[in-house]
Enzyme design. Structure first.
Site, PDB file in Angstrom:
ATOM      1  N   LYS A  91      87.662 155.115  18.340  1.00 17.01           N
ATOM      2  CA  LYS A  91      88.891 154.920  19.118  1.00 17.01           C
ATOM      3  C   LYS A  91      89.822 154.070  18.269  1.00 17.01           C
ATOM      4  O   LYS A  91      89.833 152.842  18.392  1.00 17.01           O
ATOM      5  CB  LYS A  91      88.586 154.130  20.399  1.00 17.01           C
ATOM      6  CG  LYS A  91      87.993 154.915  21.524  1.00 17.01           C
ATOM      7  CD  LYS A  91      87.927 153.992  22.748  1.00 17.01           C
ATOM      8  CE  LYS A  91      86.931 154.460  23.752  1.00 17.01           C
ATOM      9  NZ  LYS A  91      86.668 153.454  24.790  1.00 17.01           N
ATOM     10  N   GLU A 129      76.129 155.162  14.558  1.00 19.88           N
ATOM     11  CA  GLU A 129      76.634 154.548  15.794  1.00 19.88           C
ATOM     12  C   GLU A 129      77.142 155.607  16.758  1.00 19.88           C
ATOM     13  O   GLU A 129      77.532 156.703  16.341  1.00 19.88           O
ATOM     14  CB  GLU A 129      77.797 153.617  15.457  1.00 19.88           C
ATOM     15  CG  GLU A 129      77.366 152.347  14.739  1.00 19.88           C
ATOM     16  CD  GLU A 129      78.192 151.179  15.218  1.00 19.88           C
ATOM     17  OE1 GLU A 129      78.216 150.923  16.440  1.00 19.88           O
ATOM     18  OE2 GLU A 129      78.827 150.531  14.380  1.00 19.88           O
ATOM     19  N   ASP A 130      77.196 155.246  18.032  1.00 13.95           N
ATOM     20  CA  ASP A 130      77.781 156.159  19.014  1.00 13.95           C
ATOM     21  C   ASP A 130      79.301 156.137  18.931  1.00 13.95           C
ATOM     22  O   ASP A 130      79.945 157.171  18.863  1.00 13.95           O
ATOM     23  CB  ASP A 130      77.303 155.812  20.443  1.00 13.95           C
ATOM     24  CG  ASP A 130      77.526 154.351  20.841  1.00 13.95           C
ATOM     25  OD1 ASP A 130      77.945 153.532  19.988  1.00 13.95           O
ATOM     26  OD2 ASP A 130      77.283 154.006  22.017  1.00 13.95           O
ATOM     27  N   VAL A 146      84.483 156.712  27.819  1.00 12.29           N
ATOM     28  CA  VAL A 146      83.745 157.974  27.855  1.00 12.29           C
ATOM     29  C   VAL A 146      82.254 157.744  28.099  1.00 12.29           C
ATOM     30  O   VAL A 146      81.712 156.695  27.740  1.00 12.29           O
ATOM     31  CB  VAL A 146      83.952 158.780  26.549  1.00 12.29           C
ATOM     32  CG1 VAL A 146      85.385 159.275  26.433  1.00 12.29           C
ATOM     33  CG2 VAL A 146      83.554 157.976  25.314  1.00 12.29           C
ATOM     34  N   ARG A 197      73.806 158.519  30.340  1.00 15.25           N
ATOM     35  CA  ARG A 197      73.523 158.793  28.919  1.00 15.25           C
ATOM     36  C   ARG A 197      73.007 160.214  28.713  1.00 15.25           C
ATOM     37  O   ARG A 197      73.140 160.777  27.636  1.00 15.25           O
ATOM     38  CB  ARG A 197      72.480 157.809  28.380  1.00 15.25           C
ATOM     39  CG  ARG A 197      72.950 156.358  28.320  1.00 15.25           C
ATOM     40  CD  ARG A 197      71.931 155.531  27.550  1.00 15.25           C
ATOM     41  NE  ARG A 197      72.092 154.095  27.759  1.00 15.25           N
ATOM     42  CZ  ARG A 197      72.918 153.311  27.061  1.00 15.25           C
ATOM     43  NH1 ARG A 197      73.665 153.801  26.115  1.00 15.25           N
ATOM     44  NH2 ARG A 197      72.989 152.018  27.322  1.00 15.25           N
ATOM     45  N   ASP A 240      84.763 151.056  18.503  1.00 15.28           N
ATOM     46  CA  ASP A 240      85.857 150.756  19.435  1.00 15.28           C
ATOM     47  C   ASP A 240      86.675 149.609  18.826  1.00 15.28           C
ATOM     48  O   ASP A 240      87.541 149.839  17.991  1.00 15.28           O
ATOM     49  CB  ASP A 240      85.194 150.388  20.774  1.00 15.28           C
ATOM     50  CG  ASP A 240      86.162 150.160  21.908  1.00 15.28           C
ATOM     51  OD1 ASP A 240      87.263 150.720  21.869  1.00 15.28           O
ATOM     52  OD2 ASP A 240      85.814 149.434  22.862  1.00 15.28           O
ATOM     53  N   ASP A 265      76.848 155.288  27.940  1.00 18.11           N
ATOM     54  CA  ASP A 265      76.550 154.965  29.339  1.00 18.11           C
ATOM     55  C   ASP A 265      77.735 154.388  30.083  1.00 18.11           C
ATOM     56  O   ASP A 265      78.732 153.957  29.494  1.00 18.11           O
ATOM     57  CB  ASP A 265      75.432 153.913  29.388  1.00 18.11           C
ATOM     58  CG  ASP A 265      75.941 152.523  28.997  1.00 18.11           C
ATOM     59  OD1 ASP A 265      76.607 152.403  27.942  1.00 18.11           O
ATOM     60  OD2 ASP A 265      75.701 151.558  29.747  1.00 18.11           O
TER      61      ASP A 265
HETATM   62  P1  5GP Z   1      82.903 147.721  19.461  1.00 14.82           P
HETATM   63  O1  5GP Z   1      81.997 146.621  19.015  1.00 14.82           O
HETATM   64  O2  5GP Z   1      83.350 148.640  18.353  1.00 14.82           O
HETATM   65  O3  5GP Z   1      84.052 147.225  20.290  1.00 14.82           O
HETATM   66  O4  5GP Z   1      82.091 148.573  20.507  1.00 14.82           O
HETATM   67  C1  5GP Z   1      81.008 149.310  20.195  1.00 14.82           C
HETATM   68  C2  5GP Z   1      80.186 149.563  21.448  1.00 14.82           C
HETATM   69  O5  5GP Z   1      80.963 149.512  22.647  1.00 14.82           O
HETATM   70  C3  5GP Z   1      79.620 150.953  21.416  1.00 14.82           C
HETATM   71  O6  5GP Z   1      78.421 150.999  20.701  1.00 14.82           O
HETATM   72  C4  5GP Z   1      79.452 151.262  22.897  1.00 14.82           C
HETATM   73  O7  5GP Z   1      78.213 150.788  23.347  1.00 14.82           O
HETATM   74  C5  5GP Z   1      80.553 150.480  23.577  1.00 14.82           C
HETATM   75  N1  5GP Z   1      81.709 151.325  23.905  1.00 14.82           N
HETATM   76  C6  5GP Z   1      82.934 151.284  23.387  1.00 14.82           C
HETATM   77  N2  5GP Z   1      83.743 152.223  23.929  1.00 14.82           N
HETATM   78  C7  5GP Z   1      82.978 152.880  24.824  1.00 14.82           C
HETATM   79  C8  5GP Z   1      83.219 153.990  25.702  1.00 14.82           C
HETATM   80  O8  5GP Z   1      84.299 154.584  25.791  1.00 14.82           O
HETATM   81  N3  5GP Z   1      82.163 154.390  26.458  1.00 14.82           N
HETATM   82  C9  5GP Z   1      80.934 153.793  26.406  1.00 14.82           C
HETATM   83  N4  5GP Z   1      79.991 154.277  27.194  1.00 14.82           N
HETATM   84  N5  5GP Z   1      80.669 152.764  25.584  1.00 14.82           N
HETATM   85  C10 5GP Z   1      81.685 152.316  24.803  1.00 14.82           C
END
Ligand code: 5GP
Length: 179
Positions: free
Chosen positions: A130, A98-99, A152, A164, A102, A158
């Site tokens: 995070k 994963e990138d 970020v 990206r 969050d 993105d």
């Molecule tokens: P989660 O499901 O853990 O809340 O979020 C995962 C997805 O949210 C990541 O794969 C990404 O696409 C997006 N995301 C969360 N934080 C950021 C951030 O700081 N920057 C960007 N560009 N995408 C984020």
């Protein structure tokens, strides 16, 4: 493009060094296993390409596409698989790439979904985490960098589908990311 973001929060050199370490660790941990590296697109594409080449064991590659943010900086709370894997993962050791983790919603959704397909094991490797934003507790087995609660971009991540291709990670100051 670089001028818009000022100083990177993770430089290309820091990224290169950390990915080399992760590659070494994964190579050791998965020696003798049947590894399939699953990239979570689009955000993980840059990290995936570098990580895959830092892993020195024979392995399979596959990808899936999820949509969770729909072009918005905050989580919509819903995760959807837009494109599924092409491989059958039954009996394989799956490492999800994963990138960023969050809230943890995406990671939890993917673990639950892929678990039903009877892989031998399933773990997560995320370039970024995070911890302050976590809503769902998901164990992340390999983390590149823990970052503060800032939005970020770059290195695959993105803002409204752009940036990206920025070769490092930078904070996008204009986005309110307080939830
Ligand atoms: P989660 O499901 O853990 O809340 O979020 C995962 C997805 O949210 C990541 O794969 C990404 O696409 C997006 N995301 C969360 N934080 C950021 C951030 O700081 N920057 C960007 N560009 N995408 C984020």
């Amino acid at each position: 493009m670089d001028r818009m973001f000022g100083r990177p929060i993770v430089t290309q050199e820091q990224m290169r060094m950390r990915i080399r370490e992760l590659g070494r660790q994964i190579t050791m941990d998965y020696a003798g296993k049947d590894l399939i590296l699953v990239g979570v697109l689009k955000g993980a594409y840059a990290f995936y390409a570098d990580l895959a080449r830092a892993i020195r064991i024979p392995m399979r590659v596959d990808f899936l596409v999820v949509a969770s943010y729909a072009g918005k900086p905050k989580s919509s709370g819903k995760v959807k698989m837009v494109t599924d894997l092409t491989e059958d993962i039954a009996g394989l050791d799956v490492l999800l790439v994963e990138d960023i983790v969050d809230s943890g919603l995406t990671a939890q959704y993917l673990i639950n979904t892929l678990h039903k397909r009877n892989p031998k094991s399933i773990k997560i490797c995320s370039l970024l985490s995070k911890p302050e934003r976590r809503e769902k507790h998901v164990p992340i087995d390999y983390v590149g960098f823990e970052i503060p609660n800032k939005y970020v971009v770059g290195y695959g991540l993105d803002y409204q589908q752009k940036y990206r291709n920025l070769p490092y990670l930078a904070v996008l100051d204009t986005v309110d990311d307080d939830g």
